[in-house]
Design an enzyme around this catalytic site. Structure first.
Site, PDB file in Angstrom:
ATOM      1  N   ASP A 155      20.479   6.734  40.853  1.00 36.93           N
ATOM      2  CA  ASP A 155      21.063   6.663  39.513  1.00 36.93           C
ATOM      3  C   ASP A 155      22.586   6.614  39.607  1.00 36.93           C
ATOM      4  O   ASP A 155      23.171   7.031  40.605  1.00 36.93           O
ATOM      5  CB  ASP A 155      20.671   7.904  38.699  1.00 36.93           C
ATOM      6  CG  ASP A 155      19.175   8.010  38.510  1.00 36.93           C
ATOM      7  OD1 ASP A 155      18.499   6.971  38.542  1.00 36.93           O
ATOM      8  OD2 ASP A 155      18.693   9.147  38.325  1.00 36.93           O
TER       9      ASP A 155
HETATM   10  N1  URA Z   1      15.534  10.768  41.547  1.00 31.51           N
HETATM   11  C1  URA Z   1      16.325  10.755  40.467  1.00 31.51           C
HETATM   12  O1  URA Z   1      16.017  11.341  39.441  1.00 31.51           O
HETATM   13  N2  URA Z   1      17.486  10.088  40.547  1.00 31.51           N
HETATM   14  C2  URA Z   1      17.912   9.443  41.676  1.00 31.51           C
HETATM   15  O2  URA Z   1      18.995   8.874  41.678  1.00 31.51           O
HETATM   16  C3  URA Z   1      17.066   9.475  42.780  1.00 31.51           C
HETATM   17  C4  URA Z   1      15.882  10.139  42.697  1.00 31.51           C
END
Ligand code: URA
Length: 231
Positions: free
Chosen positions: A101
């Site tokens: 993310d």
């Molecule tokens: N899980 C998440 O919630 N976000 C990420 O960036 C990676 C794994």
């Protein structure tokens, strides 16, 4: 591989520029100037441009220390992308092997080898990803068993696969190892147990660990052992 593709894939030249270079006699195969850009380059052929050897375009593999604020995409109108941080020719051909993310930092693997990418990301391959998590609330020790058994994420039909949680003192931080890569998986797993992830950092993928010498935004090629560790 066609000569023009061979050169365009290994240099920053466009196909048009390659065609011009070939036409003007700057390109040799095995020491002989060639004039046709549609020729085939065979295994073992030596291609030169202005006397400098152009190596066969091989698959490329990098690890990047992703900073927060960058998106895992090749192009984005609003934000910088992790590919913007990779200063290599033909970086538009690179793929991200497992996205993070925008507000997550840590290890991102980048390659132009589609099959290798698949082995990293396919849930069937059960490739372990380890995250460091900072939560808003103390993590209840019962989460260790819950994550091991699998939790129900909103709008998913099946429980998450067994995950291993190790809580760190003073109790709001943890290390979590998962073998899937569902959308926002870690955040949704903690949401499923009534907590909230404030900070998330990916530490490793399989046996590839984020190189501690890489500052945020820096990257390096993977070594052979790292590449071959993804089975
Ligand atoms: N899980 C998440 O919630 N976000 C990420 O960036 C990676 C794994």
């Amino acid at each position: 591989m066609r000569l023009d593709k061979y050169i365009a894939n290994s240099t920053a030249l466009s196909r048009k520029q390659v065609h011009r270079a070939v036409k003007s006699g700057e390109v040799c195969i095995n020491g002989k100037a060639v004039s046709k850009f549609s020729l085939t380059v065979a295994e073992g052929d030596k291609v030169t441009l202005d006397g400098a050897e152009i190596k066969r375009p091989g698959p490329r593999y990098f690890m990047l220390h992703k900073p927060k604020g960058y998106v895992c995409a090749n192009k984005d109108e609003e934000h910088g992308t992790v590919i913007d941080l990779i200063h290599e020719v033909n970086s538009d051909k690179l793929q991200i092997a497992g996205r993070l993310d925008i507000d997550t930092s840590g290890l991102v693997l980048i390659t132009d080898d589609g099959q290798w990418n698949h082995r990293v990301t396919s849930p069937k391959k059960h490739c372990e990803k380890v995250y460091h998590v900072v939560c808003a609330e103390k993590i209840d020790p019962s989460c260790i068993e819950q994550f091991k058994q699998g939790v129900q994420l909103e709008s998913e039909s099946q429980l998450t696969l067994p995950a291993s949680l190790s809580i760190e003192e003073p109790g709001t931080q943890a290390s979590l190892c998962i073998v899937e890569g569902k959308y926002h998986q870690v955040k949704r797993m903690f949401a499923a147990v009534g907590n909230h992830v404030n900070e998330l950092h990916r530490h490793s993928i399989g046996s590839i660990t984020l190189d501690p010498t890489l500052a945020e935004g820096e990257y390096r090629p993977l070594n052979t052992a790292e590449i071959n560790s993804i089975l």
